[in-house]
Design an enzyme around this catalytic site. Sequence first.
Site, PDB file in Angstrom:
ATOM      1  N   GLY A 192      -7.854   8.039  10.629  1.00  0.00           N
ATOM      2  CA  GLY A 192      -8.100   7.973  12.066  1.00  0.00           C
ATOM      3  C   GLY A 192      -9.149   8.934  12.579  1.00  0.00           C
ATOM      4  O   GLY A 192      -9.431   8.962  13.782  1.00  0.00           O
ATOM      5  N   ASN A 250      -8.972   0.530  10.354  1.00  0.00           N
ATOM      6  CA  ASN A 250      -8.122   0.134  11.476  1.00  0.00           C
ATOM      7  C   ASN A 250      -8.688   0.695  12.775  1.00  0.00           C
ATOM      8  O   ASN A 250      -9.285  -0.026  13.567  1.00  0.00           O
ATOM      9  CB  ASN A 250      -6.685   0.630  11.235  1.00  0.00           C
ATOM     10  CG  ASN A 250      -5.707   0.173  12.314  1.00  0.00           C
ATOM     11  OD1 ASN A 250      -6.077  -0.297  13.382  1.00  0.00           O
ATOM     12  ND2 ASN A 250      -4.435   0.298  12.043  1.00  0.00           N
ATOM     13  N   THR A 251      -8.566   2.014  12.951  1.00  0.00           N
ATOM     14  CA  THR A 251      -8.927   2.628  14.236  1.00  0.00           C
ATOM     15  C   THR A 251     -10.387   2.378  14.610  1.00  0.00           C
ATOM     16  O   THR A 251     -10.701   2.254  15.795  1.00  0.00           O
ATOM     17  CB  THR A 251      -8.656   4.142  14.182  1.00  0.00           C
ATOM     18  OG1 THR A 251      -7.348   4.348  13.652  1.00  0.00           O
ATOM     19  CG2 THR A 251      -8.730   4.769  15.558  1.00  0.00           C
ATOM     20  N   ALA A 268      -9.383   4.573   5.106  1.00  0.00           N
ATOM     21  CA  ALA A 268      -9.197   5.712   6.023  1.00  0.00           C
ATOM     22  C   ALA A 268     -10.481   6.485   6.291  1.00  0.00           C
ATOM     23  O   ALA A 268     -11.269   6.748   5.388  1.00  0.00           O
ATOM     24  CB  ALA A 268      -8.141   6.691   5.515  1.00  0.00           C
ATOM     25  N   GLY A 269     -10.657   6.827   7.546  1.00  0.00           N
ATOM     26  CA  GLY A 269     -11.758   7.691   7.949  1.00  0.00           C
ATOM     27  C   GLY A 269     -13.050   6.985   8.332  1.00  0.00           C
ATOM     28  O   GLY A 269     -13.980   7.608   8.832  1.00  0.00           O
ATOM     29  N   LYS A 289       0.876  -1.175   0.000  1.00  0.00           N
ATOM     30  CA  LYS A 289       0.000   0.000   0.000  1.00  0.00           C
ATOM     31  C   LYS A 289       0.913   1.225   0.000  1.00  0.00           C
ATOM     32  O   LYS A 289       1.606   1.490   0.990  1.00  0.00           O
ATOM     33  CB  LYS A 289      -0.896  -0.014   1.235  1.00  0.00           C
ATOM     34  CG  LYS A 289      -1.646   1.290   1.466  1.00  0.00           C
ATOM     35  CD  LYS A 289      -2.507   1.219   2.718  1.00  0.00           C
ATOM     36  CE  LYS A 289      -2.805   2.597   3.248  1.00  0.00           C
ATOM     37  NZ  LYS A 289      -3.609   2.575   4.480  1.00  0.00           N
TER      38      LYS A 289
END
Lengths: 256, 67
Positions: free
Chosen positions: A157, A205-206, A183-184, A96
């Site tokens: 995040g 992820n987060t 993301a986001g 990535k």
Amino acid sequence: MLKVGKATFNSRLFLGTGKYPNYDIQKQAVDVSETEVLTFSVRRMNIFDSDQPNFLEKIDLQKYRFLPNTAGAKNAEEAVRIAKLADASGLCDMVKVEVIGCDKTLLPDPVETLKATETLLAEGFTVLPYTSDDVVLARKLEELGAHAIMPGASPIGSGQGIINPLNLQFIIEQANVPVIVDAGIGSPKDAAYAMELGADGVLLNTAVSGANDPVKMAEAMKLAVEAGRLGFEAGRIAKKEYAVASSPKEGISIGE
Amino acid sequence: MEVIVNGDPLEVSEGITNIEELIQELRLEKKSLIVEHNQTILKKEKHKETAISEGDRLEIVHFVGGG
């Protein structure tokens, strides 16, 4: 079935491995998510603490495809170096590309992302560039030969979800390679929405690692990605300005 | 012999001549790690045949959690 380069996946959920409360919870979350792709970063090792545990030791390496990111790279040259370091592990063949161009927003540097993608493709990597939700940039990355496009839903995040569904839709409609929204993502609703828009997958992820109950959230995300995909394939109804009764009009005098 | 590992000087025992021996001395042989030696990235099979000498610069990296 999702196909990225030569790889095929049953799951459309890609999971990051950062910031979990501990390795046991992380392992449970990864298991329950049924993801087949895990992302990692490459960092200097603490060579004086050989007992330091690592998540890789907790999992069956054969079960997952590793998608190392080039996070930490400020330009194409650094991204290429990180990708080559990851490749030398012998554990992965995909990368990535992530070149951050703005420390405050963590938004990617489009020029350096293009350069890194071009170089790594020439070196034979399977390349998945993380990009902003710019339609033209996505097209240029695809023209270079990127194996998938990974537009952000909102800043890394931030958990703000999809802040520009129109741009994402444009990217998805135009792309001939998989589009993985990255993301986001904050909640299962966001993941489902990305999939309903026609995304081929979601990387997050987060949203899982930072949840009060990461294991439960991992399951929720798995279901959300599946639900969103089913909804996309089924085709949603058109929006109408006024009400349209779903009950038949015939026999309406039954109550008189 | 002194080499630079991950930016810091490291005194290496006498008798250590190659990367594989250095990794064993650091008790890291069971770890999934990647070594860059004087800016050349090494695949694992090259560790044994890559000699180290005074002042060499090494980066020892690994996979950590990330998104």
